[in-house]
Design a protein around this motif. Structure first.
Motif, mmCIF file in Angstrom:
data_model
loop_
_atom_site.group_PDB
_atom_site.id
_atom_site.type_symbol
_atom_site.label_atom_id
_atom_site.label_comp_id
_atom_site.label_asym_id
_atom_site.label_seq_id
_atom_site.Cartn_x
_atom_site.Cartn_y
_atom_site.Cartn_z
ATOM 1 N N PHE A 12 0.815 -1.212 0.000
ATOM 2 C CA PHE A 12 0.000 0.000 0.000
ATOM 3 C C PHE A 12 0.852 1.266 0.000
ATOM 4 N N GLU A 13 2.068 1.177 -0.502
ATOM 5 C CA GLU A 13 2.974 2.324 -0.443
ATOM 6 C C GLU A 13 2.520 3.484 -1.317
ATOM 7 N N ASN A 14 1.715 3.216 -2.338
ATOM 8 C CA ASN A 14 1.251 4.269 -3.240
ATOM 9 C C ASN A 14 -0.166 4.726 -2.910
ATOM 10 N N THR A 15 -0.594 4.501 -1.691
ATOM 11 C CA THR A 15 -1.925 4.908 -1.271
ATOM 12 C C THR A 15 -2.099 6.424 -1.368
ATOM 13 N N GLU A 16 -3.227 6.847 -1.909
ATOM 14 C CA GLU A 16 -3.521 8.277 -2.090
ATOM 15 C C GLU A 16 -4.121 8.856 -0.813
ATOM 16 N N LEU A 17 -3.724 10.061 -0.457
ATOM 17 C CA LEU A 17 -4.324 10.789 0.652
ATOM 18 C C LEU A 17 -5.157 11.936 0.105
ATOM 19 N N ARG A 18 -6.359 12.100 0.630
ATOM 20 C CA ARG A 18 -7.247 13.182 0.210
ATOM 21 C C ARG A 18 -8.283 13.437 1.298
ATOM 22 N N PRO A 19 -9.028 14.543 1.204
ATOM 23 C CA PRO A 19 -10.084 14.811 2.190
ATOM 24 C C PRO A 19 -11.193 13.756 2.117
ATOM 25 N N LEU A 20 -11.867 13.567 3.219
ATOM 26 C CA LEU A 20 -12.987 12.633 3.289
ATOM 27 C C LEU A 20 -14.156 13.142 2.457
ATOM 28 N N SER A 21 -14.844 12.229 1.779
ATOM 29 C CA SER A 21 -16.077 12.571 1.069
ATOM 30 C C SER A 21 -17.169 11.582 1.489
ATOM 31 N N ARG A 22 -18.391 11.915 1.178
ATOM 32 C CA ARG A 22 -19.516 11.073 1.602
ATOM 33 C C ARG A 22 -19.418 9.669 1.027
ATOM 34 N N LYS A 23 -18.815 9.526 -0.142
ATOM 35 C CA LYS A 23 -18.704 8.196 -0.748
ATOM 36 C C LYS A 23 -17.791 7.274 0.055
ATOM 37 N N ASP A 24 -17.003 7.860 0.972
ATOM 38 C CA ASP A 24 -16.103 7.063 1.807
ATOM 39 C C ASP A 24 -16.787 6.546 3.072
ATOM 40 N N TYR A 25 -17.957 7.059 3.406
ATOM 41 C CA TYR A 25 -18.564 6.761 4.698
ATOM 42 C C TYR A 25 -18.732 5.262 4.943
ATOM 43 N N LYS A 26 -19.212 4.537 3.960
ATOM 44 C CA LYS A 26 -19.445 3.110 4.137
ATOM 45 C C LYS A 26 -18.144 2.385 4.447
ATOM 46 N N ASP A 27 -17.078 2.703 3.698
ATOM 47 C CA ASP A 27 -15.768 2.078 3.948
ATOM 48 C C ASP A 27 -15.268 2.404 5.352
ATOM 49 N N ILE A 28 -15.425 3.652 5.758
ATOM 50 C CA ILE A 28 -14.922 4.073 7.069
ATOM 51 C C ILE A 28 -15.735 3.422 8.184
ATOM 52 N N GLU A 29 -17.039 3.318 8.004
ATOM 53 C CA GLU A 29 -17.869 2.657 9.016
ATOM 54 C C GLU A 29 -17.459 1.193 9.179
ATOM 55 N N GLU A 30 -17.182 0.516 8.081
ATOM 56 C CA GLU A 30 -16.716 -0.871 8.148
ATOM 57 C C GLU A 30 -15.355 -0.947 8.830
ATOM 58 N N LEU A 31 -14.494 0.035 8.536
ATOM 59 C CA LEU A 31 -13.165 0.081 9.143
ATOM 60 C C LEU A 31 -13.274 0.274 10.654
ATOM 61 N N ILE A 32 -14.139 1.179 11.079
ATOM 62 C CA ILE A 32 -14.340 1.428 12.505
ATOM 63 C C ILE A 32 -14.834 0.159 13.198
#
Length: 220
Positions: A12-32
């Motif tokens: 995952f060394e080339n992972t992109e960093l950017r601000p959070l958007s609503r489309k990320d919510y589902k992924d983040i909820e699963e991560l939490i």
């Protein structure tokens, strides 16, 4: 609360960093949910979903900065920060979403029990902050990285982005809450100091106690 574990992983060394958007919510909820093992708290899988949704919304409500790590279109890490210098971005939709998530969690008997436990955690956090007798310019509200990409430097990059933001806000100090379910040594390696702790019982969910911590750092 926060979680980051260090090992060696180059996928995952080339992972992109950017601000959070609503489309990320589902992924983040699963991560939490996976990070803090919410599924183990109840026999009802919906409780874990509602709890992770509520936790994310509560963190978003007070945050002024967000950064997510994205790999192949999926959010695999997040950090949310609050700066005293900036006001959180208030939206009716965000507030209603938090209320709705709380209602869903409290709609089941098991969910109400879990809600009481986590309400107790919030009281401990408040107590730790008050007992520190210190004031801060910033807080790391949420920090989590997917287990699959830990060790690739993703957590380090997210943490650095948060510190850079706080410096841009002329913050002099910041703090965070964490506990023994997380790799709190990550923060100690970056110079953060433990300024308070309290042991909390987890029965009937676990036979083990949980140590909750508050860490702080003074910026130059």
């Amino acid at each position: 609360m926060s979680a980051e574990k260090e090992s060696y992983n180059t996928n995952f060394e080339n992972t992109e960093l950017r601000p959070l958007s609503r489309k990320d919510y589902k992924d983040i909820e699963e991560l939490i949910s996976k990070t803090w093992k919410y599924d183990s708290l109840s026999s009802n899988p919906k409780d874990a979903k509602h709890l992770s949704r509520l936790y994310l919304r509560s963190c978003l409500k007070r945050s002024t900065f967000s950064c997510v790590a994205v790999s192949e279109g999926k959010a695999v890490g997040i950090i949310l920060v609050s700066s005293e210098k900036s006001a959180p971005r208030f939206t009716i939709t965000r507030s209603l979403s938090q209320i709705y998530a709380a209602m869903l969690l409290l709609s089941t008997k098991t969910g109400r029990t879990i809600g009481k436990v986590f309400g107790g955690f919030e009281k401990v956090d408040s107590e730790l902050l008050e007992n520190s007798k210190q004031s801060f310019d910033g807080e790391i509200c949420l920090f989590a990285v997917s287990e699959e990409c830990r060790g690739a430097g993703v957590g380090k990059r997210l943490y650095s982005a948060a510190v850079d933001y706080l410096k841009s806000e002329d913050a002099r100090s910041y703090y965070l809450f964490t506990d023994t379910t997380c790799t709190y040594q990550f923060y100690e390696k970056r110079g953060m100091k433990r300024i308070g702790e309290k042991k909390v019982g987890l029965r009937p969910y676990s036979n083990h106690d949980l140590n909750m911590f508050i860490y702080s750092y003074k910026l130059e």
